[in-house]
Design a protein around this motif. Structure first.
Motif, PDB file in Angstrom:
ATOM      1  N   ALA A   1      73.942 107.299 -99.604  1.00  0.00           N
ATOM      2  CA  ALA A   1      74.436 105.955 -99.330  1.00  0.00           C
ATOM      3  C   ALA A   1      75.809 105.733 -99.954  1.00  0.00           C
ATOM      4  N   PHE A   2      76.005 106.197-101.201  1.00  0.00           N
ATOM      5  CA  PHE A   2      77.292 106.001-101.880  1.00  0.00           C
ATOM      6  C   PHE A   2      78.416 106.735-101.154  1.00  0.00           C
ATOM      7  N   ASN A   3      78.209 108.005-100.834  1.00  0.00           N
ATOM      8  CA  ASN A   3      79.259 108.774-100.166  1.00  0.00           C
ATOM      9  C   ASN A   3      79.538 108.244 -98.760  1.00  0.00           C
ATOM     10  N   SER A   4      78.492 107.807 -98.067  1.00  0.00           N
ATOM     11  CA  SER A   4      78.702 107.267 -96.722  1.00  0.00           C
ATOM     12  C   SER A   4      79.497 105.970 -96.771  1.00  0.00           C
ATOM     13  N   LEU A   5      79.161 105.085 -97.708  1.00  0.00           N
ATOM     14  CA  LEU A   5      79.905 103.827 -97.835  1.00  0.00           C
ATOM     15  C   LEU A   5      81.343 104.067 -98.274  1.00  0.00           C
ATOM     16  N   PHE A   6      81.547 105.024 -99.167  1.00  0.00           N
ATOM     17  CA  PHE A   6      82.908 105.334 -99.614  1.00  0.00           C
ATOM     18  C   PHE A   6      83.749 105.838 -98.441  1.00  0.00           C
ATOM     19  N   PHE A   7      83.186 106.714 -97.622  1.00  0.00           N
ATOM     20  CA  PHE A   7      83.933 107.213 -96.469  1.00  0.00           C
ATOM     21  C   PHE A   7      84.170 106.106 -95.444  1.00  0.00           C
ATOM     22  N   THR A   8      83.177 105.241 -95.244  1.00  0.00           N
ATOM     23  CA  THR A   8      83.330 104.159 -94.267  1.00  0.00           C
ATOM     24  C   THR A   8      84.413 103.179 -94.685  1.00  0.00           C
ATOM     25  N   LEU A   9      84.487 102.882 -95.985  1.00  0.00           N
ATOM     26  CA  LEU A   9      85.465 101.902 -96.466  1.00  0.00           C
ATOM     27  C   LEU A   9      86.877 102.468 -96.535  1.00  0.00           C
ATOM     28  N   THR A  10      87.004 103.751 -96.831  1.00  0.00           N
ATOM     29  CA  THR A  10      88.335 104.350 -96.975  1.00  0.00           C
ATOM     30  C   THR A  10      88.799 105.074 -95.721  1.00  0.00           C
ATOM     31  N   GLY A  11      87.874 105.381 -94.804  1.00  0.00           N
ATOM     32  CA  GLY A  11      88.268 106.111 -93.604  1.00  0.00           C
ATOM     33  C   GLY A  11      88.620 107.546 -93.923  1.00  0.00           C
ATOM     34  N   SER A  12      89.359 108.169 -93.036  1.00  0.00           N
ATOM     35  CA  SER A  12      89.759 109.569 -93.227  1.00  0.00           C
ATOM     36  C   SER A  12      91.201 109.669 -93.707  1.00  0.00           C
ATOM     37  N   ILE A  13      91.635 108.728 -94.553  1.00  0.00           N
ATOM     38  CA  ILE A  13      93.033 108.700 -94.973  1.00  0.00           C
ATOM     39  C   ILE A  13      93.262 109.515 -96.238  1.00  0.00           C
ATOM     40  N   SER A  14      92.217 110.008 -96.850  1.00  0.00           N
ATOM     41  CA  SER A  14      92.384 110.757 -98.088  1.00  0.00           C
ATOM     42  C   SER A  14      91.454 111.957 -98.095  1.00  0.00           C
ATOM     43  N   VAL A  15      91.775 112.893 -98.975  1.00  0.00           N
ATOM     44  CA  VAL A  15      90.949 114.082 -99.101  1.00  0.00           C
ATOM     45  C   VAL A  15      89.581 113.723 -99.675  1.00  0.00           C
TER      46      VAL A  15
ATOM     47  N   ALA B   1      73.171 107.164 -93.362  1.00  0.00           N
ATOM     48  CA  ALA B   1      73.412 106.088 -94.319  1.00  0.00           C
ATOM     49  C   ALA B   1      72.384 104.966 -94.160  1.00  0.00           C
ATOM     50  N   LEU B   2      72.082 104.586 -92.911  1.00  0.00           N
ATOM     51  CA  LEU B   2      71.131 103.503 -92.689  1.00  0.00           C
ATOM     52  C   LEU B   2      69.731 103.887 -93.167  1.00  0.00           C
ATOM     53  N   SER B   3      69.315 105.123 -92.889  1.00  0.00           N
ATOM     54  CA  SER B   3      67.996 105.571 -93.359  1.00  0.00           C
ATOM     55  C   SER B   3      67.942 105.619 -94.875  1.00  0.00           C
ATOM     56  N   ALA B   4      69.030 106.096 -95.511  1.00  0.00           N
ATOM     57  CA  ALA B   4      69.059 106.172 -96.976  1.00  0.00           C
ATOM     58  C   ALA B   4      69.002 104.777 -97.600  1.00  0.00           C
ATOM     59  N   LEU B   5      69.765 103.815 -97.040  1.00  0.00           N
ATOM     60  CA  LEU B   5      69.743 102.452 -97.572  1.00  0.00           C
ATOM     61  C   LEU B   5      68.372 101.809 -97.383  1.00  0.00           C
ATOM     62  N   PHE B   6      67.745 102.073 -96.247  1.00  0.00           N
ATOM     63  CA  PHE B   6      66.416 101.513 -95.987  1.00  0.00           C
ATOM     64  C   PHE B   6      65.397 102.061 -96.985  1.00  0.00           C
ATOM     65  N   LYS B   7      65.440 103.365 -97.243  1.00  0.00           N
ATOM     66  CA  LYS B   7      64.510 103.967 -98.203  1.00  0.00           C
ATOM     67  C   LYS B   7      64.802 103.495 -99.626  1.00  0.00           C
ATOM     68  N   LEU B   8      66.076 103.315 -99.953  1.00  0.00           N
ATOM     69  CA  LEU B   8      66.418 102.813-101.291  1.00  0.00           C
ATOM     70  C   LEU B   8      65.879 101.403-101.502  1.00  0.00           C
ATOM     71  N   ALA B   9      66.021 100.565-100.482  1.00  0.00           N
ATOM     72  CA  ALA B   9      65.519  99.198-100.605  1.00  0.00           C
ATOM     73  C   ALA B   9      64.003  99.194-100.764  1.00  0.00           C
ATOM     74  N   GLN B  10      63.318 100.088-100.048  1.00  0.00           N
ATOM     75  CA  GLN B  10      61.862 100.174-100.204  1.00  0.00           C
ATOM     76  C   GLN B  10      61.475 100.711-101.575  1.00  0.00           C
ATOM     77  N   SER B  11      62.237 101.706-102.067  1.00  0.00           N
ATOM     78  CA  SER B  11      61.908 102.301-103.361  1.00  0.00           C
ATOM     79  C   SER B  11      62.262 101.398-104.524  1.00  0.00           C
ATOM     80  N   SER B  12      63.141 100.413-104.315  1.00  0.00           N
ATOM     81  CA  SER B  12      63.565  99.551-105.425  1.00  0.00           C
ATOM     82  C   SER B  12      62.429  98.682-105.932  1.00  0.00           C
ATOM     83  N   ALA B  13      61.386  98.494-105.133  1.00  0.00           N
ATOM     84  CA  ALA B  13      60.268  97.661-105.600  1.00  0.00           C
ATOM     85  C   ALA B  13      59.522  98.311-106.747  1.00  0.00           C
TER      86      ALA B  13
END
Length: 294
Positions: free
Chosen positions: A54-68, A153-165
């Motif tokens: 989830a972290f790496n997917s969100l980082f790539f989504t927010l920054t795009g492909s503009i950096s290494v 990313a969506l599956s990982a976020l969904f599982k994280l939200a379920q596991s947070s309980a």
């Protein structure tokens, strides 16, 4: 003496057979130990994997492909997704051994329908499909796409939200505020299926750019076709997208050249699908009834 030489060869052969048996038993014990470890510790292993995906997917989504770093985050997310779905496959179906691979290869080579159908629970498993997606996107060399990592990313976020309980600090907060507002797992699978079709179309458009990857498009389309045949969510998403495109193409304000191009692509896709179905039907025909009696 010939008799002595024969005895030496017999002892050597027995020694080799004993070594093979001991090696086979050792391998089986190691595989059972790995399977047992993953089954006992599945949740503690998958929790950090989902968090990193989830972290790496969100980082790539927010920054795009503009950096290494963004591109590295994209491939890191795919690699971690491969590890995640490999663990899920091992937990559910166990580690494959040499006999399993031999039976599968012989089934395809000898066109044995019964041998191939014995692997249907594995072939139709969505974890295998997502593993195939992740590996194809890693090895195809295509341009990093935000929509391509959306299912992971969506599956990982969904599982994280379920596991947070079950976490000690935020468990109560998650149970009262996060869990009730989560979409259903069916909705997650549906939107994942929609993003898979969009990804396949994006890979097709990449053929007209320097980032083209014919192997990536072909492999992704093969897995997507398998998903369509065995996943109701993929079939539902495909029918909705096809109906929407038909309505747009048949709209009075749609230019004629766009409608002609859409009809041509649709006909070619249906022809390819029909050819693949006919080929599979011819190659894997069920044996006649008297074959089993013989």
């Amino acid at each position: 003496h010939p008799h002595t030489q024969k005895n030496k060869q017999t002892k050597k052969r027995k020694k080799q057979e004993g070594t093979k048996k001991r090696s086979k038993k050792t391998t089986e014990r190691m595989m059972q130990a790995v399977e047992g470890f993953l089954q006992r510790n599945k949740e503690p292993i998958l929790l950090p994997l989902n968090l990193l995906i989830a972290f790496n997917s969100l980082f790539f989504t927010l920054t795009g492909s503009i950096s290494v770093l963004a591109v590295r985050s994209y491939y890191t997310s795919l690699f971690l997704s491969s590890a995640k779905y490999t663990i899920l496959l091992v937990v559910r179906h166990g580690l494959p051994d040499k006999t399993t691979f031999t039976r599968l290869v012989n089934g395809f080579v000898k066109k044995d329908l019964h041998a191939v159908m014995s692997f249907q629970p594995v072939i139709t498993n969505k974890d295998l499909h997502y593993l195939s997606y992740a590996m194809i996107l890693q090895m195809s060399g295509s341009r990093p796409l935000v929509v391509a990592i959306f299912p992971f990313a969506l599956s990982a976020l969904f599982k994280l939200a379920q596991s947070s309980a079950g976490l000690p600090v935020v468990g109560a907060l998650a149970s009262t505020m996060i869990i009730p507002r989560l979409p259903s797992s069916q909705s997650v699978l549906y939107w994942n299926a929609v993003s898979e079709y969009v990804t396949c179309f994006a890979l097709f458009l990449n053929l007209f750019t320097p980032y083209r990857s014919i192997i990536g498009l072909f492999g992704y389309a093969q897995v997507l076709g398998n998903r369509y045949s065995c996943s109701p969510h993929s079939k539902q998403a495909g029918n909705v997208i096809l109906t929407s495109l038909d309505n747009l193409a048949n709209h009075p304000s749609c230019p004629s050249f766009l409608k002609s191009g859409y009809d041509f692509i649709k006909r070619q896709a249906l022809n390819v699908r029909q050819m693949m179905e006919n080929s599979a039907r011819q190659n894997f025909q069920p044996p006649p009834p008297h074959a089993h009696q013989q």
